[in-house]
Design a protein around this motif. Structure first.
Motif, PDB file in Angstrom:
ATOM      1  N   LEU A 205       0.844  -1.188   0.000  1.00  0.00           N
ATOM      2  CA  LEU A 205       0.000   0.000   0.000  1.00  0.00           C
ATOM      3  C   LEU A 205       0.885   1.245   0.000  1.00  0.00           C
ATOM      4  O   LEU A 205       1.864   1.311   0.746  1.00  0.00           O
ATOM      5  CB  LEU A 205      -0.925   0.025   1.220  1.00  0.00           C
ATOM      6  N   TRP A 206       0.509   2.233  -0.810  1.00  0.00           N
ATOM      7  CA  TRP A 206       1.261   3.475  -0.918  1.00  0.00           C
ATOM      8  C   TRP A 206       0.330   4.645  -0.655  1.00  0.00           C
ATOM      9  O   TRP A 206      -0.794   4.680  -1.150  1.00  0.00           O
ATOM     10  CB  TRP A 206       1.866   3.626  -2.313  1.00  0.00           C
ATOM     11  N   LYS A 207       0.771   5.612   0.116  1.00  0.00           N
ATOM     12  CA  LYS A 207       0.009   6.830   0.379  1.00  0.00           C
ATOM     13  C   LYS A 207       0.533   7.936  -0.531  1.00  0.00           C
ATOM     14  O   LYS A 207       1.728   8.260  -0.499  1.00  0.00           O
ATOM     15  CB  LYS A 207       0.168   7.248   1.848  1.00  0.00           C
ATOM     16  N   PHE A 208      -0.361   8.513  -1.334  1.00  0.00           N
ATOM     17  CA  PHE A 208       0.034   9.564  -2.270  1.00  0.00           C
ATOM     18  C   PHE A 208      -0.211  10.918  -1.611  1.00  0.00           C
ATOM     19  O   PHE A 208      -1.315  11.218  -1.160  1.00  0.00           O
ATOM     20  CB  PHE A 208      -0.760   9.450  -3.563  1.00  0.00           C
ATOM     21  N   SER A 209       0.817  11.742  -1.532  1.00  0.00           N
ATOM     22  CA  SER A 209       0.732  13.013  -0.813  1.00  0.00           C
ATOM     23  C   SER A 209       0.513  14.184  -1.761  1.00  0.00           C
ATOM     24  O   SER A 209       0.651  14.060  -2.979  1.00  0.00           O
ATOM     25  CB  SER A 209       2.005  13.246  -0.004  1.00  0.00           C
ATOM     26  N   SER A 210       0.191  15.342  -1.185  1.00  0.00           N
ATOM     27  CA  SER A 210      -0.030  16.556  -1.972  1.00  0.00           C
ATOM     28  C   SER A 210       1.239  17.044  -2.654  1.00  0.00           C
ATOM     29  O   SER A 210       1.199  17.842  -3.595  1.00  0.00           O
ATOM     30  CB  SER A 210      -0.589  17.669  -1.081  1.00  0.00           C
ATOM     31  N   SER A 211       2.396  16.567  -2.195  1.00  0.00           N
ATOM     32  CA  SER A 211       3.672  16.938  -2.819  1.00  0.00           C
ATOM     33  C   SER A 211       4.052  15.976  -3.942  1.00  0.00           C
ATOM     34  O   SER A 211       5.205  15.930  -4.370  1.00  0.00           O
ATOM     35  CB  SER A 211       4.781  16.979  -1.766  1.00  0.00           C
ATOM     36  N   ASN A 212       3.064  15.173  -4.380  1.00  0.00           N
ATOM     37  CA  ASN A 212       3.263  14.222  -5.484  1.00  0.00           C
ATOM     38  C   ASN A 212       4.296  13.159  -5.158  1.00  0.00           C
ATOM     39  O   ASN A 212       5.065  12.738  -6.025  1.00  0.00           O
ATOM     40  CB  ASN A 212       3.646  14.963  -6.778  1.00  0.00           C
ATOM     41  N   LYS A 213       4.327  12.720  -3.918  1.00  0.00           N
ATOM     42  CA  LYS A 213       5.218  11.643  -3.486  1.00  0.00           C
ATOM     43  C   LYS A 213       4.372  10.472  -3.008  1.00  0.00           C
ATOM     44  O   LYS A 213       3.255  10.649  -2.511  1.00  0.00           O
ATOM     45  CB  LYS A 213       6.136  12.125  -2.351  1.00  0.00           C
ATOM     46  N   ALA A 214       4.906   9.255  -3.151  1.00  0.00           N
ATOM     47  CA  ALA A 214       4.219   8.053  -2.685  1.00  0.00           C
ATOM     48  C   ALA A 214       5.056   7.392  -1.592  1.00  0.00           C
ATOM     49  O   ALA A 214       6.243   7.141  -1.786  1.00  0.00           O
ATOM     50  CB  ALA A 214       3.986   7.084  -3.836  1.00  0.00           C
ATOM     51  N   GLU A 215       4.423   7.136  -0.453  1.00  0.00           N
ATOM     52  CA  GLU A 215       5.122   6.550   0.690  1.00  0.00           C
ATOM     53  C   GLU A 215       4.536   5.172   1.003  1.00  0.00           C
ATOM     54  O   GLU A 215       3.314   4.983   1.029  1.00  0.00           O
ATOM     55  CB  GLU A 215       4.976   7.456   1.918  1.00  0.00           C
ATOM     56  N   ASN A 216       5.405   4.186   1.231  1.00  0.00           N
ATOM     57  CA  ASN A 216       4.981   2.841   1.592  1.00  0.00           C
ATOM     58  C   ASN A 216       4.353   2.864   2.983  1.00  0.00           C
ATOM     59  O   ASN A 216       5.022   3.171   3.974  1.00  0.00           O
ATOM     60  CB  ASN A 216       6.181   1.896   1.553  1.00  0.00           C
ATOM     61  N   VAL A 217       3.055   2.532   3.073  1.00  0.00           N
ATOM     62  CA  VAL A 217       2.360   2.547   4.367  1.00  0.00           C
ATOM     63  C   VAL A 217       1.830   1.155   4.729  1.00  0.00           C
ATOM     64  O   VAL A 217       0.929   1.017   5.550  1.00  0.00           O
ATOM     65  CB  VAL A 217       1.197   3.567   4.350  1.00  0.00           C
ATOM     66  N   THR A 218       2.411   0.118   4.134  1.00  0.00           N
ATOM     67  CA  THR A 218       1.987  -1.255   4.424  1.00  0.00           C
ATOM     68  C   THR A 218       2.394  -1.642   5.839  1.00  0.00           C
ATOM     69  O   THR A 218       3.565  -1.532   6.213  1.00  0.00           O
ATOM     70  CB  THR A 218       2.629  -2.241   3.433  1.00  0.00           C
ATOM     71  N   GLU A 219       1.443  -2.072   6.640  1.00  0.00           N
ATOM     72  CA  GLU A 219       1.739  -2.481   8.011  1.00  0.00           C
ATOM     73  C   GLU A 219       2.402  -3.854   8.019  1.00  0.00           C
ATOM     74  O   GLU A 219       2.048  -4.744   7.231  1.00  0.00           O
ATOM     75  CB  GLU A 219       0.457  -2.517   8.843  1.00  0.00           C
ATOM     76  N   GLU A 220       3.362  -4.011   8.901  1.00  0.00           N
ATOM     77  CA  GLU A 220       4.090  -5.274   8.996  1.00  0.00           C
ATOM     78  C   GLU A 220       3.132  -6.397   9.384  1.00  0.00           C
ATOM     79  O   GLU A 220       2.294  -6.244  10.276  1.00  0.00           O
ATOM     80  CB  GLU A 220       5.208  -5.164  10.037  1.00  0.00           C
ATOM     81  N   GLY A 221       3.249  -7.520   8.707  1.00  0.00           N
ATOM     82  CA  GLY A 221       2.407  -8.675   9.002  1.00  0.00           C
ATOM     83  C   GLY A 221       1.086  -8.695   8.268  1.00  0.00           C
ATOM     84  O   GLY A 221       0.337  -9.677   8.372  1.00  0.00           O
ATOM     85  N   LYS A 222       0.760  -7.622   7.519  1.00  0.00           N
ATOM     86  CA  LYS A 222      -0.498  -7.568   6.782  1.00  0.00           C
ATOM     87  C   LYS A 222      -0.331  -8.183   5.393  1.00  0.00           C
ATOM     88  O   LYS A 222       0.758  -8.266   4.844  1.00  0.00           O
ATOM     89  CB  LYS A 222      -0.979  -6.117   6.648  1.00  0.00           C
ATOM     90  N   PHE A 223      -1.436  -8.616   4.824  1.00  0.00           N
ATOM     91  CA  PHE A 223      -1.502  -9.168   3.469  1.00  0.00           C
ATOM     92  C   PHE A 223      -0.547 -10.356   3.285  1.00  0.00           C
ATOM     93  O   PHE A 223       0.207 -10.429   2.308  1.00  0.00           O
ATOM     94  CB  PHE A 223      -1.210  -8.080   2.421  1.00  0.00           C
ATOM     95  N   GLN A 224      -0.572 -11.271   4.245  1.00  0.00           N
ATOM     96  CA  GLN A 224       0.229 -12.482   4.122  1.00  0.00           C
ATOM     97  C   GLN A 224      -0.318 -13.352   2.997  1.00  0.00           C
ATOM     98  O   GLN A 224      -1.531 -13.563   2.883  1.00  0.00           O
ATOM     99  CB  GLN A 224       0.199 -13.262   5.438  1.00  0.00           C
TER     100      GLN A 224
END
Length: 309
Positions: A205-224
């Motif tokens: 999962l990536w969070k897209f910010s107003s500064s046109n950047k994408a940050e990895n927001v995947t929680e550890e242990g999720k989507f196994q």
């Protein structure tokens, strides 16, 4: 009569005339142009008049409202001449549509050519894959999938794990991010969140910010990913909402709720499209030439999925 018209033309303020003209159709505007030099010059040079006519035309139909956000319109808002041409084209398109005076043309992506490049066909490869054709040639030779974010950004997955982000409609490259170097099979967007899926079934999962950047927001242990579904496969798909995420592996639907795996559901044959709406999942299967299959499931996480269709 001509003297009376000329006197009226001189007496009415330009602001009032613009309001009157903005309620006329093109034929009536043409008659008004011929009434006096003042009216002709006012109609010819008034940015406000033509913007008002364009706004009225687009406001009467919901899909047309998107025209007002297009760069082709925003770029001409200071030129009365260009606005008039733009409005005339909108009216002409509408007239052609209502009178069925148009032709539908189909673009064959496999026959298209871009900068001397053409799709190379292979009957052996074609049996198990789908061509992406023009998109590959224009965007990048290693583009594997793409989606739109808020109709303003084009997000492309690549063979080497990068997500590349472009601005629409300028095509300007903004940034790229990656979690690893795995082939990205699919990417999708919901709000300001992106989800990418690699060929081992790993979800990011990536969070897209107003500064046109994408940050990895995947929680550890999720989507196994269940081991039986973790074999390498480049033709995977995903769709997601704030609650559910579903990915595919050949003829299997892998279901998650808030990042927790809760069920894998077998489909009749290999899956080629999916879509989530609320707690309903629609999917289509390749089947064969005579028996394609499709279905709708209710994603009950605490019990077996219910087949709605």
């Amino acid at each position: 009569d001509s003297l009376l018209q000329e006197t009226s033309a001189k007496m009415l303020p330009s602001e009032i005339l613009i309001i009157v003209f903005s309620n006329l159709d093109l034929d009536s505007l043409e008659n008004a142009r011929n009434t006096s030099k003042k009216w002709n010059n006012l109609i010819k040079t008034s940015v406000h008049l033509w913007k008002s006519l364009i706004n009225q035309h687009c406001a009467s139909n919901k899909p047309r409202k998107e025209i007002l956000q297009m760069q082709m319109y925003k770029g001409i808002q200071k030129s009365a001449e260009k606005l008039e041409q733009f409005y005339r084209k909108l009216v002409k398109i509408e007239e052609n549509f209502l009178s069925n005076n148009y032709r539908v043309r189909t673009l064959n992506c496999l026959e298209a050519e871009f900068e001397g490049k053409k799709v190379v066909k292979s009957s052996e490869w074609e049996q198990n894959h789908n061509y992406k054709g023009v998109y590959d040639m224009i965007l990048n030779k290693i583009t594997t999938c793409f989606t739109l974010l808020d109709d303003k950004f084009l997000i492309c997955g690549t063979q080497n794990g990068f997500l590349k982000i472009f601005e629409i409609p300028s095509g300007k490259f903004l940034t790229q991010v990656k979690r690893n170097s795995n082939y990205i099979s699919d990417v999708n967007a919901s709000g300001d969140v992106l989800a990418s899926l690699d060929w081992y079934g790993e979800i990011t999962l990536w969070k897209f910010s107003s500064s046109n950047k994408a940050e990895n927001v995947t929680e550890e242990g999720k989507f196994q990913v269940p081991l039986i579904l973790a074999a390498r496969e480049n033709e995977r798909l995903l769709d997601f909402t704030s609650e559910f995420l579903v990915s595919t592996f050949k003829c299997h639907l892998t279901c998650y709720r808030y990042g927790e795996f809760f069920r894998s559901y077998p489909a009749p044959s290999d899956i080629f499209c999916i879509g989530i709406h609320g707690d309903k999942l629609a999917f289509g299967c390749k089947g064969n030439r005579d028996t394609p299959a499709a279905g709708i499931l209710k994603l009950g996480w605490d019990k077996l999925p219910q087949v709605v269709y």
